[in-house]
Design a protein around this motif. Structure first.
Motif, PDB file in Angstrom:
ATOM      1  N   UNK A   1       0.855  -1.186   0.000  1.00 27.71           N
ATOM      2  CA  UNK A   1       0.000   0.000   0.000  1.00 27.71           C
ATOM      3  C   UNK A   1       0.892   1.239   0.000  1.00 27.71           C
ATOM      4  N   UNK A   2       0.440   2.255  -0.713  1.00 31.18           N
ATOM      5  CA  UNK A   2       1.268   3.452  -0.858  1.00 31.18           C
ATOM      6  C   UNK A   2       1.390   4.215   0.453  1.00 31.18           C
ATOM      7  N   UNK A   3       0.250   4.469   1.102  1.00 37.72           N
ATOM      8  CA  UNK A   3       0.235   5.186   2.384  1.00 37.72           C
ATOM      9  C   UNK A   3      -0.802   4.496   3.262  1.00 37.72           C
ATOM     10  N   UNK A   4      -0.346   3.650   4.137  1.00 35.51           N
ATOM     11  CA  UNK A   4      -1.277   2.824   4.915  1.00 35.51           C
ATOM     12  C   UNK A   4      -2.119   3.651   5.879  1.00 35.51           C
ATOM     13  N   UNK A   5      -1.588   4.754   6.401  1.00 37.96           N
ATOM     14  CA  UNK A   5      -2.378   5.580   7.312  1.00 37.96           C
ATOM     15  C   UNK A   5      -3.536   6.256   6.580  1.00 37.96           C
ATOM     16  N   UNK A   6      -3.263   6.803   5.401  1.00 38.14           N
ATOM     17  CA  UNK A   6      -4.333   7.420   4.623  1.00 38.14           C
ATOM     18  C   UNK A   6      -5.346   6.371   4.184  1.00 38.14           C
ATOM     19  N   UNK A   7      -4.867   5.192   3.829  1.00 36.75           N
ATOM     20  CA  UNK A   7      -5.779   4.121   3.421  1.00 36.75           C
ATOM     21  C   UNK A   7      -6.674   3.694   4.582  1.00 36.75           C
TER      22      UNK A   7
END
Length: 313
Positions: free
Chosen positions: A104-110
């Motif tokens: 995943x590119x940005x797990x927090x944003x996801x």
């Protein structure tokens, strides 16, 4: 010889320049993911000093601590058609740093986007009462909905909680009226129950006083004492009907004793009973006359009827 010295000096200078960029420190709560020529090393680096190959390795640090992420308030309509605004909080942590950085590119944003979508979905599937009182089941549902994509990203969901539920003002007033009506209903039921119990006790007390009339007098005296304790200038004394009945019974109890009434003794000497004894003879006379009349008077004689006016005139 001079060339060798110059070469050593150049290497030392390059080492002083490259060494700070090659030496990395991984903290205790972090894990290092190393990419060598663009390919990831499947073993994350543990805490401590790590030396990277210059111009070949690149390291990304991943925080392994529990992350607290507030979920923005979401507007939605519940299953019973009530508009609400709900916000929540999400607790999660990374358990696989390789998948969290590669898959995943940005797990927090996801995770934030998935939490918002799941929260809006759970609002539409729940009733207002569930949002206000049955939140434990909703928390479990949210955690289950978030765990499905989070597992593929190397993220573990620790806890999901709904913080606040904002209702429209009209709904708040309606709920306040409902709560007030319910409390008034319960108050009336309690009052009616108290009246029923009081009536039963009063009925038992009335039966006891009816069996023992002196208890009513004692109760009256007790009432007078309670009223007199207020130091009033006017004393109101209730006079119950039962007291009158008591006096009536008390006055009627000696009445069979006084037989000196003259009327009952003179009844045998009254002449009134004599005429009834003679009346049967008088009653029998018309009957005998009726039987003898056909024999004495001629049949169909009109002269037998006297003119009532001639003797009177």
């Amino acid at each position: 010889m001079e060339a060798v010295v110059i070469l050593l000096i150049v290497v030392a200078v390059l080492g002083l320049i490259v060494l700070p960029s090659s030496l990395r420190i991984v903290k205790e709560y972090e894990r290092g993911v190393i990419y060598r020529f663009g390919r990831v090393n499947r073993l994350p680096k543990e805490p401590g000093p790590r030396l990277l190959l210059p111009f070949a390795d690149r390291m990304t640090k991943v925080n392994m601590q529990v992350i607290t992420m507030p979920v923005p308030a979401q507007d939605g309509i519940t299953r019973d058609n009530v508009s609400v605004r709900v916000d929540a909080v999400l607790y999660f942590r990374v358990v696989d740093p390789i998948r969290a950085t590669v898959d995943v590119q940005n797990y927090q944003f996801a995770m934030l986007q998935v939490a918002q979508t799941s929260l809006r979905s759970i609002i539409g599937k729940s009733d207002l009462d569930d949002l206000l009182s049955g939140r434990e089941r909703l928390h479990e549902g949210l955690e289950l909905m978030l765990s499905t994509p989070a597992t593929g990203w190397g993220v573990h969901i620790d806890r999901v909680e709904i913080k606040d539920v904002t209702l429209p003002e009209s709904m708040k007033r309606s709920m306040a009226r409902q709560a007030e009506a319910d409390r008034e209903r319960r108050a009336r039921i309690i009052t009616a129950d108290g009246e029923l119990q009081a009536s039963q006790k009063l009925s038992e007390a009335a039966q006891t006083m009816d069996a023992n009339p002196s208890a009513l007098q004692l109760r009256l005296l007790q009432t007078v004492v309670e009223v007199a304790a207020e130091k009033n200038s006017t004393l109101v004394m209730p006079f119950p009907v039962e007291m009158l009945r008591f006096f009536d019974r008390a006055g009627q109890s000696p009445q069979p004793a006084p037989p000196p009434a003259p009327a009952p003794a003179a009844q045998p000497a009254q002449p009134a009973p004599a005429p009834p004894a003679v009346e049967p003879a008088a009653d029998a006379a018309p009957a005998e006359l009726d039987r003898a009349a056909p024999a004495e008077l001629p049949t169909g004689s009109p002269a037998a009827v006297p003119d009532p006016r001639s003797p009177e005139e």
